[in-house]
Design an enzyme around this catalytic site. Structure first.
Site, PDB file in Angstrom:
ATOM      1  N   CYS A 291      -6.015 -46.266 -17.885  1.00 50.96           N
ATOM      2  CA  CYS A 291      -6.118 -44.806 -18.043  1.00 50.96           C
ATOM      3  C   CYS A 291      -5.237 -44.313 -19.187  1.00 50.96           C
ATOM      4  O   CYS A 291      -4.056 -44.671 -19.283  1.00 50.96           O
ATOM      5  CB  CYS A 291      -5.713 -44.140 -16.726  1.00 50.96           C
ATOM      6  SG  CYS A 291      -5.674 -42.340 -16.823  1.00 50.96           S
TER       7      CYS A 291
ATOM      8  N   CYS B 168      -9.942 -38.199 -19.807  1.00 51.07           N
ATOM      9  CA  CYS B 168      -8.794 -37.344 -20.101  1.00 51.07           C
ATOM     10  C   CYS B 168      -7.575 -38.094 -20.598  1.00 51.07           C
ATOM     11  O   CYS B 168      -7.320 -39.209 -20.207  1.00 51.07           O
ATOM     12  CB  CYS B 168      -8.450 -36.501 -18.879  1.00 51.07           C
ATOM     13  SG  CYS B 168      -8.999 -34.825 -19.136  1.00 51.07           S
TER      14      CYS B 168
ATOM     15  N   CYS C 232     -12.903 -29.196 -15.355  1.00 50.55           N
ATOM     16  CA  CYS C 232     -12.055 -30.342 -15.021  1.00 50.55           C
ATOM     17  C   CYS C 232     -10.662 -30.028 -15.557  1.00 50.55           C
ATOM     18  O   CYS C 232     -10.501 -29.774 -16.749  1.00 50.55           O
ATOM     19  CB  CYS C 232     -12.623 -31.611 -15.669  1.00 50.55           C
ATOM     20  SG  CYS C 232     -11.585 -33.062 -15.379  1.00 50.55           S
TER      21      CYS C 232
ATOM     22  N   CYS D 111       1.211 -38.693 -16.966  1.00 43.12           N
ATOM     23  CA  CYS D 111       1.042 -39.129 -15.575  1.00 43.12           C
ATOM     24  C   CYS D 111       1.996 -40.281 -15.314  1.00 43.12           C
ATOM     25  O   CYS D 111       2.242 -41.108 -16.198  1.00 43.12           O
ATOM     26  CB  CYS D 111      -0.399 -39.586 -15.339  1.00 43.12           C
ATOM     27  SG  CYS D 111      -0.728 -40.023 -13.601  1.00 43.12           S
TER      28      CYS D 111
ATOM     29  N   GLU E  57      -5.184 -31.281 -21.567  1.00 44.35           N
ATOM     30  CA  GLU E  57      -6.628 -31.221 -21.782  1.00 44.35           C
ATOM     31  C   GLU E  57      -7.332 -30.612 -20.581  1.00 44.35           C
ATOM     32  O   GLU E  57      -6.910 -30.806 -19.449  1.00 44.35           O
ATOM     33  CB  GLU E  57      -7.172 -32.642 -21.989  1.00 44.35           C
ATOM     34  CG  GLU E  57      -6.576 -33.317 -23.197  1.00 44.35           C
ATOM     35  CD  GLU E  57      -7.088 -34.741 -23.385  1.00 44.35           C
ATOM     36  OE1 GLU E  57      -8.133 -35.085 -22.804  1.00 44.35           O
ATOM     37  OE2 GLU E  57      -6.422 -35.489 -24.114  1.00 44.35           O
TER      38      GLU E  57
ATOM     39  N   CYS F 282      -1.887 -46.292 -14.034  1.00 46.19           N
ATOM     40  CA  CYS F 282      -3.108 -47.094 -13.870  1.00 46.19           C
ATOM     41  C   CYS F 282      -3.424 -47.742 -15.228  1.00 46.19           C
ATOM     42  O   CYS F 282      -3.429 -47.050 -16.255  1.00 46.19           O
ATOM     43  CB  CYS F 282      -4.271 -46.222 -13.399  1.00 46.19           C
ATOM     44  SG  CYS F 282      -3.902 -45.411 -11.829  1.00 46.19           S
TER      45      CYS F 282
HETATM   46  N1  SAH Z   1      -4.582 -39.192 -10.761  1.00 47.28           N
HETATM   47  C1  SAH Z   1      -5.863 -38.878 -10.207  1.00 47.28           C
HETATM   48  C2  SAH Z   1      -6.795 -38.203 -11.233  1.00 47.28           C
HETATM   49  C3  SAH Z   1      -7.155 -39.132 -12.342  1.00 47.28           C
HETATM   50  S1  SAH Z   1      -8.556 -38.809 -13.333  1.00 47.28           S
HETATM   51  C4  SAH Z   1      -6.519 -40.115  -9.670  1.00 47.28           C
HETATM   52  O1  SAH Z   1      -5.965 -41.218  -9.840  1.00 47.28           O
HETATM   53  O2  SAH Z   1      -7.564 -40.027  -9.036  1.00 47.28           O
HETATM   54  C5  SAH Z   1      -9.960 -38.986 -12.322  1.00 47.28           C
HETATM   55  C6  SAH Z   1     -10.619 -40.371 -12.274  1.00 47.28           C
HETATM   56  O3  SAH Z   1     -10.901 -40.888 -13.577  1.00 47.28           O
HETATM   57  C7  SAH Z   1      -9.746 -41.401 -11.568  1.00 47.28           C
HETATM   58  O4  SAH Z   1     -10.523 -42.106 -10.637  1.00 47.28           O
HETATM   59  C8  SAH Z   1      -9.323 -42.280 -12.706  1.00 47.28           C
HETATM   60  O5  SAH Z   1      -8.982 -43.556 -12.258  1.00 47.28           O
HETATM   61  C9  SAH Z   1     -10.536 -42.260 -13.601  1.00 47.28           C
HETATM   62  N2  SAH Z   1     -10.285 -42.708 -14.973  1.00 47.28           N
HETATM   63  C10 SAH Z   1      -9.153 -42.617 -15.687  1.00 47.28           C
HETATM   64  N3  SAH Z   1      -9.309 -43.193 -16.907  1.00 47.28           N
HETATM   65  C11 SAH Z   1     -10.559 -43.666 -16.963  1.00 47.28           C
HETATM   66  C12 SAH Z   1     -11.320 -44.368 -17.948  1.00 47.28           C
HETATM   67  N4  SAH Z   1     -10.800 -44.683 -19.128  1.00 47.28           N
HETATM   68  N5  SAH Z   1     -12.596 -44.692 -17.671  1.00 47.28           N
HETATM   69  C13 SAH Z   1     -13.141 -44.350 -16.474  1.00 47.28           C
HETATM   70  N6  SAH Z   1     -12.492 -43.691 -15.510  1.00 47.28           N
HETATM   71  C14 SAH Z   1     -11.202 -43.349 -15.731  1.00 47.28           C
END
Ligand code: SAH
Length: 362
Positions: free
Chosen positions: A130, A352, A116, A123, A103, A127
């Protein structure tokens, strides 16, 4: 006499030009009796002139165009879905040569057009809130695939307005699927081209790399001396809670991450952003805000609060408006610079990893 049915043989997917290593392309051009400067011409057509067929590359000899078309495709990703939200956010689901889906998003705000982008298929960080990591990681993206996302997203405004003026991207956020620092070499190679004047012209100061917090990689990035903006996803003010939300934390720990962030600031002079996803009832209490303020005391950091975006199948919830406001006020009272991230593209599953999962499941 019977006629044999015509069998549709699927086209073999040739490599996209942006995925061909510069020395390979140079060798191919030499084999075809062409000068090396053709490589720059080709890149200019794709990156600057928004051309996506060899036929349209009018300053190349016909024979060369034919030879190129037999060996390569201009762009190797395919737009599998294109979704548009009322706020002007676009999301593209791209199909890669091996059929995998990724995406990327275009976010339009006054004076800014931000792409973005993703760095991995899936991944590995896991987390808990996510969507990107729910099925683990499949592979790293190549630098060509990372670059193509920028080109695909940049080409979008054309579809809308049909004009070719001032539709450049102004910013990049590496906040799509994947952990950017786990695929740092390919990312840097793509960003180098994106930053070049004869590339997309988006300099390091306009590029944000968001990481879960891999200390050694943060230091490596700092040592490059580039002006990238770094965002670190903290999500908790202590190791016990962070271990629950960000499973990789048990190998790193908050202290090492913050030290690496400090090192990044010292080396680059660029303030690091701390990202904090607020999960209702999990990490959004007044105590968490106070602990976060204590943790960041004396450090040069800015906090971005991100209210959780719903993910199908996960039971986390957004913080209440009161909890969000209190969290922000508490940080401010303790002298921490803080903002709440605006919600963009909620209608199109802009968090994403969600669209890819939805399509894969359908
Ligand atoms: N791996 C990287 C990029 C992730 S995406 C990282 O961990 O930073 C960018 C941000 O979006 C990260 O802070 C991630 O924790 C957050 N994110 C992911 N899923 C989310 C969700 N469902 N709601 C809000 N933020 C989210």
């Amino acid at each position: 006499m019977s006629t044999l049915p015509i069998v549709q043989v699927p086209a073999l997917s040739a490599p996209g030009l942006l995925s061909v290593a510069p020395d390979e392309l140079a060798a191919w051009l030499a084999e075809h009796g062409e000068k090396p400067l053709r490589a720059r011409q080709l890149r200019r057509w794709l990156l600057q002139a928004r051309v996506d067929s060899f036929d349209a590359m009018t300053d190349l000899p016909q024979a060369l165009r034919r030879a190129l078309a037999a060996a390569f495709v201009p762009l190797e990703t395919q737009v599998a879905r294109h979704l548009t939200a009322d706020d002007g956010t676009h999301k593209l689901l791209l199909r890669l040569c091996d059929g995998k889906l990724i995406e990327c998003v275009l976010i339009k705000e006054a004076g800014r057009r931000t792409a973005c982008i993703s760095t991995q298929v899936g991944c590995a960080m896991g987390c808990v809130f996510c969507a990107s990591g729910l099925d683990g990681v499949e592979r790293n993206l190549t630098s060509g695939e990372i670059l193509e996302q920028l080109v695909r997203v940049r080409n979008l405004p054309l579809w809308e307005r049909g004009d070719r003026t001032d539709q450049r991207l102004t910013n990049i956020v590496v906040m799509g699927m994947g952990e950017p620092l786990a695929n740092l070499d390919n990312l840097l190679a793509a960003l180098e081209i994106a930053g070049a004047k004869d590339g997309l012209g988006i300099g390091a100061r306009h590029i944000t790399i968001s990481t879960v917090g891999l200390p050694a990689k943060i230091r490596r990035l700092a040592d490059l001396g580039k002006q990238y903006h770094l965002a670190v996803s903290l999500h908790a003010p202590d190791d016990a809670l962070r271990n629950q939300i960000v499973p990789t934390n048990d190998k790193t720990g908050l202290a090492a991450i913050l030290e690496a962030a400090e090192y990044f600031f010292e080396k680059t002079g660029r303030q690091v952003t701390i990202e904090y996803v607020l999960l209702g009832g999990v990490n959004d209490a007044a105590d968490h805000a106070r602990a976060l303020a204590r943790l960041l005391q004396g450090r040069k950091a800015h906090v971005n609060l991100i209210p959780f975006n719903d993910v199908a199948g996960l039971s986390y919830r957004r913080p209440s408006p009161e909890a969000l406001a209190e969290f922000q006020t508490s940080l401010r009272r303790h002298g921490v610079s803080v903002k709440v991230r605006k919600r963009k593209g909620a209608q199109i599953d802009a968090a994403c990893g969600q669209l890819r999962r939805a399509v894969a499941a359908s």
